[in-house]
Enzyme design. Structure first.
Site, PDB file in Angstrom:
ATOM      1  N   ARG A  14      -7.895 -19.963 -18.283  1.00 26.14           N
ATOM      2  CA  ARG A  14      -6.594 -19.473 -19.068  1.00 26.14           C
ATOM      3  C   ARG A  14      -5.677 -18.878 -18.097  1.00 26.14           C
ATOM      4  O   ARG A  14      -5.927 -18.690 -16.875  1.00 26.14           O
ATOM      5  CB  ARG A  14      -7.014 -18.415 -19.982  1.00 26.14           C
ATOM      6  CG  ARG A  14      -7.786 -17.147 -19.336  1.00 26.14           C
ATOM      7  CD  ARG A  14      -8.245 -15.934 -20.283  1.00 26.14           C
ATOM      8  NE  ARG A  14      -8.456 -14.890 -19.831  1.00 26.14           N
ATOM      9  CZ  ARG A  14      -7.760 -13.744 -19.331  1.00 26.14           C
ATOM     10  NH1 ARG A  14      -6.536 -13.753 -19.416  1.00 26.14           N
ATOM     11  NH2 ARG A  14      -8.432 -12.847 -18.861  1.00 26.14           N
ATOM     12  N   GLU A 194       0.478 -15.142 -13.778  1.00 27.85           N
ATOM     13  CA  GLU A 194       0.673 -16.740 -14.180  1.00 27.85           C
ATOM     14  C   GLU A 194       0.244 -17.762 -12.900  1.00 27.85           C
ATOM     15  O   GLU A 194       0.992 -17.441 -11.722  1.00 27.85           O
ATOM     16  CB  GLU A 194       1.915 -16.966 -14.713  1.00 27.85           C
ATOM     17  CG  GLU A 194       2.170 -16.384 -16.298  1.00 27.85           C
ATOM     18  CD  GLU A 194       3.441 -16.708 -17.016  1.00 27.85           C
ATOM     19  OE1 GLU A 194       3.423 -17.491 -17.649  1.00 27.85           O
ATOM     20  OE2 GLU A 194       4.317 -16.215 -16.388  1.00 27.85           O
ATOM     21  N   HIS A 195      -0.221 -18.752 -13.023  1.00 22.48           N
ATOM     22  CA  HIS A 195      -0.249 -19.832 -12.021  1.00 22.48           C
ATOM     23  C   HIS A 195      -1.167 -19.426 -11.005  1.00 22.48           C
ATOM     24  O   HIS A 195      -1.079 -20.040  -9.853  1.00 22.48           O
ATOM     25  CB  HIS A 195       1.177 -20.472 -11.553  1.00 22.48           C
ATOM     26  CG  HIS A 195       2.260 -20.521 -12.834  1.00 22.48           C
ATOM     27  ND1 HIS A 195       2.113 -21.368 -13.734  1.00 22.48           N
ATOM     28  CD2 HIS A 195       3.459 -20.105 -12.745  1.00 22.48           C
ATOM     29  CE1 HIS A 195       3.086 -21.382 -14.609  1.00 22.48           C
ATOM     30  NE2 HIS A 195       3.850 -20.544 -13.880  1.00 22.48           N
ATOM     31  N   ARG A 196      -1.940 -18.478 -11.335  1.00 22.57           N
ATOM     32  CA  ARG A 196      -2.972 -17.965 -10.150  1.00 22.57           C
ATOM     33  C   ARG A 196      -2.243 -17.189  -9.144  1.00 22.57           C
ATOM     34  O   ARG A 196      -2.793 -16.987  -8.032  1.00 22.57           O
ATOM     35  CB  ARG A 196      -3.848 -19.011  -9.572  1.00 22.57           C
ATOM     36  CG  ARG A 196      -4.667 -19.752 -10.853  1.00 22.57           C
ATOM     37  CD  ARG A 196      -5.788 -18.729 -11.285  1.00 22.57           C
ATOM     38  NE  ARG A 196      -6.745 -19.295 -12.272  1.00 22.57           N
ATOM     39  CZ  ARG A 196      -6.578 -19.584 -13.749  1.00 22.57           C
ATOM     40  NH1 ARG A 196      -5.635 -19.258 -14.151  1.00 22.57           N
ATOM     41  NH2 ARG A 196      -7.506 -20.084 -14.220  1.00 22.57           N
ATOM     42  N   LEU A 197      -0.992 -16.755  -9.320  1.00 20.03           N
ATOM     43  CA  LEU A 197      -0.121 -15.869  -8.363  1.00 20.03           C
ATOM     44  C   LEU A 197      -0.498 -14.647  -8.690  1.00 20.03           C
ATOM     45  O   LEU A 197       0.451 -13.873  -9.243  1.00 20.03           O
ATOM     46  CB  LEU A 197       1.331 -16.337  -8.452  1.00 20.03           C
ATOM     47  CG  LEU A 197       1.691 -17.679  -8.112  1.00 20.03           C
ATOM     48  CD1 LEU A 197       3.209 -17.921  -7.934  1.00 20.03           C
ATOM     49  CD2 LEU A 197       1.094 -18.198  -7.092  1.00 20.03           C
TER      50      LEU A 197
END
Length: 217
Positions: A14, A194-197
């Site tokens: 997610r 978000e975006h694994r950042l």
């Protein structure tokens, strides 16, 4: 694994969208930020917001982890209680270096601490023990934590026996029950992004102050 009945977890994912963590959000002392996050976890009505994973290492270098409840914190450290004959207590006696992790998944947050555990004084332990519900006090007497038992009924029978024994009086502090204070030398705050950042900041003690660095996700 190639078993056709295997449950494939590779695509379970997610986005983490519940907030960010910027340098201007930080406090000079990590315990102040921890307290802010802990209060927010309580306000969000997370289940067991004070639950933390305590990691220890045995004499062979094998790590162990288990969940315990935080019972106090201040500038001296974070406190939890346990049976002094338990596996964790024996491992702490061999190596007092421990790691603590608070996994607040519903807020996309984690806080981890590195430090050293030391035994609490009998006075501190007694003060907390006397504040516990009576059944919890009796429970401390029942379990020789981490020892092998043949059936749950042994625990239940012992509990009923001791409940009758202490029915009309105070429950004394077991000599084998105590607590630890973990003095902190490092703290890391993780906020999902978000975006694994993800946002990660680490506090490391330098004398009487804290050095703060941002870590790559």
């Amino acid at each position: 694994m190639t078993d056709k009945n295997e449950f494939d977890v590779a695509d379970l994912r997610r986005e983490y969208t519940r907030g960010g963590l910027r340098r201007h959000d930080l406090t000079a002392d990590p315990l102040d930020l921890f307290e802010r996050w802990l209060k927010q976890a309580c306000e969000a009505q997370l289940a067991d917001p004070t639950a933390m994973c305590v990691a220890t290492v045995d004499e062979t270098g094998q790590p162990f982890q288990r969940i315990v409840l935080l019972k106090h914190y201040d500038r001296q450290g974070l406190v939890f209680y346990t049976n002094l004959g338990s596996r964790k207590a024996l491992q702490i006696a061999h190596n007092p270096k421990v790691s603590l992790l608070f996994p607040w998944h519903m807020l996309d947050r984690q806080v981890s601490f590195l430090g050293e555990a030391e035994r609490l004084s009998t006075f501190e332990v007694m003060k907390y023990f006397n504040s516990r519900p009576k059944d919890s006090q009796i429970g401390a007497w029942v379990s020789q934590q981490s020892s092998r038992i043949s059936a749950r009924g042994i625990l239940e029978s012992k509990f009923l026996e001791l409940k009758e024994k202490f029915r009309q009086g105070d429950v004394p502090l077991p000599s084998f029950w105590g607590g630890y204070r973990v003095s902190i030398h490092s703290a890391e705050f993780w906020q999902g992004g978000e975006h694994r950042l993800h946002d990660r900041f680490i506090y490391q003690r330098e004398g009487d102050a804290w050095k703060i660095d941002r870590l790559a996700p």
